[in-house]
Design an enzyme around this catalytic site. Structure first.
Site, PDB file in Angstrom:
ATOM      1  N   THR A   1      -8.820  -6.036   4.025  1.00 31.99           N
ATOM      2  CA  THR A   1      -8.750  -5.100   2.901  1.00 31.99           C
ATOM      3  C   THR A   1      -9.761  -5.612   1.884  1.00 31.99           C
ATOM      4  OG1 THR A   1      -6.376  -4.770   3.281  1.00 31.99           O
ATOM      5  CG2 THR A   1      -7.239  -4.103   1.114  1.00 31.99           C
TER       6      THR A   1
ATOM      7  N   ARG B   1      -7.965   3.401  13.620  1.00 31.50           N
ATOM      8  CA  ARG B   1      -7.097   4.549  13.916  1.00 31.50           C
ATOM      9  C   ARG B   1      -6.543   4.530  15.332  1.00 31.50           C
ATOM     10  NH1 ARG B   1      -5.920   5.612   8.852  1.00 31.50           N
ATOM     11  NH2 ARG B   1      -7.694   6.344   7.621  1.00 31.50           N
TER      12      ARG B   1
ATOM     13  N   LYS C   1      -4.174  -2.375  10.199  1.00 27.96           N
ATOM     14  CA  LYS C   1      -4.547  -2.478   8.791  1.00 27.96           C
ATOM     15  C   LYS C   1      -4.746  -3.927   8.350  1.00 27.96           C
ATOM     16  CE  LYS C   1      -3.330   1.911   7.490  1.00 27.96           C
ATOM     17  NZ  LYS C   1      -4.146   2.809   6.671  1.00 27.96           N
TER      18      LYS C   1
ATOM     19  N   ASP D   1       0.840  -1.195   0.000  1.00 28.95           N
ATOM     20  CA  ASP D   1       0.000   0.000   0.000  1.00 28.95           C
ATOM     21  C   ASP D   1       0.876   1.248   0.000  1.00 28.95           C
ATOM     22  OD1 ASP D   1      -2.364   1.404  -0.046  1.00 28.95           O
ATOM     23  OD2 ASP D   1      -2.620   1.392   2.130  1.00 28.95           O
TER      24      ASP D   1
ATOM     25  N   GLU E   1      -9.306   3.847  -1.947  1.00 27.80           N
ATOM     26  CA  GLU E   1      -8.084   3.651  -2.717  1.00 27.80           C
ATOM     27  C   GLU E   1      -8.392   2.931  -4.024  1.00 27.80           C
ATOM     28  OE1 GLU E   1      -4.709   2.210  -0.625  1.00 27.80           O
ATOM     29  OE2 GLU E   1      -5.322   3.081   1.303  1.00 27.80           O
TER      30      GLU E   1
ATOM     31  N   GLU F   1      -9.899  12.130   7.941  1.00 27.97           N
ATOM     32  CA  GLU F   1      -9.795  13.471   7.362  1.00 27.97           C
ATOM     33  C   GLU F   1     -11.125  14.226   7.442  1.00 27.97           C
ATOM     34  OE1 GLU F   1      -7.573  13.719   3.410  1.00 27.97           O
ATOM     35  OE2 GLU F   1      -7.656  11.564   3.745  1.00 27.97           O
TER      36      GLU F   1
ATOM     37  N   ASP G   1      -8.908   0.097   2.205  1.00 31.99           N
ATOM     38  CA  ASP G   1      -7.889  -0.246   3.208  1.00 31.99           C
ATOM     39  C   ASP G   1      -8.462   0.092   4.590  1.00 31.99           C
ATOM     40  OD1 ASP G   1      -5.553  -0.710   4.618  1.00 31.99           O
ATOM     41  OD2 ASP G   1      -4.679   1.242   4.113  1.00 31.99           O
TER      42      ASP G   1
ATOM     43  N   GLN H   1      -3.799   1.976  15.353  1.00 31.52           N
ATOM     44  CA  GLN H   1      -2.714   2.536  14.535  1.00 31.52           C
ATOM     45  C   GLN H   1      -1.897   3.579  15.306  1.00 31.52           C
ATOM     46  OE1 GLN H   1      -4.204   4.333  10.910  1.00 31.52           O
ATOM     47  NE2 GLN H   1      -2.172   4.592  10.011  1.00 31.52           N
TER      48      GLN H   1
ATOM     49  N   GLU I   1     -10.514   3.551   3.953  1.00 32.31           N
ATOM     50  CA  GLU I   1      -9.643   4.391   3.126  1.00 32.31           C
ATOM     51  C   GLU I   1      -9.987   4.127   1.668  1.00 32.31           C
ATOM     52  OE1 GLU I   1      -5.689   5.443   5.744  1.00 32.31           O
ATOM     53  OE2 GLU I   1      -5.498   3.828   4.288  1.00 32.31           O
TER      54      GLU I   1
ATOM     55  N   HIS J   1      -3.992  13.787   1.024  1.00 34.21           N
ATOM     56  CA  HIS J   1      -4.187  12.896   2.178  1.00 34.21           C
ATOM     57  C   HIS J   1      -3.005  13.034   3.145  1.00 34.21           C
ATOM     58  CE1 HIS J   1      -5.185   9.382   4.566  1.00 34.21           C
ATOM     59  NE2 HIS J   1      -4.017   8.844   4.292  1.00 34.21           N
TER      60      HIS J   1
HETATM   61 MN    MN Z   1      -4.020   2.931   2.968  1.00 31.97          MN
END
Ligand code: MN
Length: 447
Positions: A270, A250, A266, A140, A214, A387, A246, A253, A212, A147
């Site tokens: 996925t 948080r 993560k 990834d 992607e 975000e 993804d 993380q 996420e 971002h």
């Molecule tokens: Mn990602």
């Protein structure tokens, strides 16, 4: 471009010609499906056309592909896309041309084709879609400067973008075993979470579960260990694109990622979309790469080429929708959380692939590389809740009166992706969706 992109071309599969169909004859994306009939339910390669799937093994057994290279015919009989991916453009392109001819309405042989292909068409609604390839490796990236800046600003307001960003495409090695196909449930992960009161971390269900937005791309022919891929050869090594979520915890993380980066936050799941849209199908929607402002450094020579600067971008609209359990119960439509475009990536897919192999790392057919959260310059194009809600502070309101800082159990996240250009037929990547399910009890283990 070639006759397979001709906007006048229509299919005798009527649903492919409907305005707004993701899978017109100009698209022809590849996937792997399982038919419902017990006699024929092994994994089979298929091509999406309208609301139908064309069975490639069936076509090859019926002798409908005999004009193609023998290796391509053999690959169409495989149970995964890896053998076809390994063959490269010399086989992909004639196969696409042949399928387009077999499916087009204005071909002189169309009545015969329709009769011959009929037994090898299956309604999508009846098939189960499987992982399209054996994905040996998953990487990834972090290719959206918007971002990277938005996230950096949350945690390092004085220094949002680190000095390496404009020189080196940032990435990490992800987990291939937990890749799911669109529609599969996503279990809320457990992990170490730090309390705000200075107490030691506890082991609990994530309370900051995020998506996420992607795009993933599959490696076609690989490179030998020790040999790099020149930027102008990168396109020959990319089979096609899918949508990719993804999923990210948080809170896990934030605690675990110092100093080595993403790990269990993560690797629990996925999700990828069901169909892989080939780079040839995307050809009409290529545009120039991100225009670096004059004060930015130019890419180092191994990541720079005239052609990639001119046509390395992809004009792909990306949307995210959320529907909570209560919204489903009350018949509320999903709400759109964002709309953006892949064209805003700071690094092109060619640069990401070339960088990956630049140290001699061997990429393999079926390896999956992902863009990183594809946020754009506007507020409405932020590609994750971290975000959008600024780490849970600015919550999003739902039509049911619910609020979301992060995802709750029962929430369904759906990505949509499509390409449009005047004078061409619009094509889609389909959907990539998953519903959050309850976590296990802490301490529960597999027998
Ligand atoms: Mn990602």
């Amino acid at each position: 471009m070639n006759p397979t992109h001709d906007p006048e071309r229509q299919s005798w599969v009527a649903s492919a010609n409907r305005p707004g169909s993701a899978f017109p004859i100009q698209n022809l994306p590849f996937g792997v499906f399982q038919a419902p009939h017990p006699s024929a339910n092994q994994p089979t390669l298929g091509v999406a056309i309208g609301d139908q799937i064309l069975d490639l093994r069936g076509c090859s057994v019926a002798g409908l592909l005999t004009s193609l290279p023998a290796a391509a015919v053999a690959a169409c009989g495989a149970r995964t896309l890896n053998p076809l991916m390994a063959l490269g453009q010399e086989c992909w392109s004639p196969l696409r041309a042949r399928l387009s001819d077999l499916l087009r309405a204005d071909h002189p042989g169309a009545p015969g084709h329709q009769q011959a292909l009929g037994p090898h068409l299956l309604p999508m609604a009846e098939a189960t879609m499987l992982k399209p390839a054996v994905i040996g490796n998953y990487t990834d990236f972090y290719a959206s400067i918007y971002h990277a800046t938005n996230v950096g600003r949350l945690f390092r307001p004085e220094n949002p973008l680190l000095p390496n960003y404009k020189y080196v495409p940032i990435g990490y090695h992800g987990r291939a075993s937990s890749i799911l196909v669109s529609g599969a449930g996503v279990k809320r992960p457990l992990g170490q979470i730090l309390s705000t009161d200075g107490a030691p971390p506890r082991f609990a269900a994530s309370q900051k579960l995020d998506y996420e937005l992607e795009v993933g791309f599959f490696v076609g022919p690989g490179n030998r260990l020790g040999e790099a891929i020149a930027i102008d050869r990168a396109a020959a090594h990319i089979f096609g694109l899918c949508l990719l979520n993804d999923w990210s915890a948080r809170d896990i993380q934030a605690w675990e990622s110092q100093p080595l980066g993403p790990f269990l936050a993560k690797s629990f799941a996925t999700t990828i979309s069901r169909w892989i849209v080939t780079m040839e199908a995307l050809e009409p929607f290529r545009l120039s790469a991100f225009a670096r402002p004059p004060q930015d450094p130019p890419p180092l020579p191994y990541l720079d080429s005239e052609h990639d600067r001119h046509a390395g971008g992809i004009d792909l609209t990306l949307e995210v929708y959320l529907r909570s359990a209560r919204m489903r119960e009350t018949g509320s439509k999903a709400v759109r959380l964002s709309r953006g475009n892949l064209r805003h990536l700071y690094w092109t897919v060619a640069q990401l692939l070339t960088h990956h192999a630049s140290n001699g790392c061997n990429l393999l057919p079926g390896d999956l590389l992902a863009s990183g959260t594809a946020s754009g310059p506007r507020d409405e194009s932020r590609g994750c809740l971290l975000e959008i809600t600024r780490n849970g502070l600015d919550r999003v309101s739902l039509p049911t009166g619910e609020w979301r800082g992060f995802l709750e159990d029962g929430d369904e996240i759906t990505f949509r992706g499509y390409c449009e250009r005047p004078g061409f037929v619009s094509i889609g990547l389909g959907e990539c969706s998953g519903i959050i399910t309850e976590s296990s009890q802490p301490g529960a283990v597999s027998p």
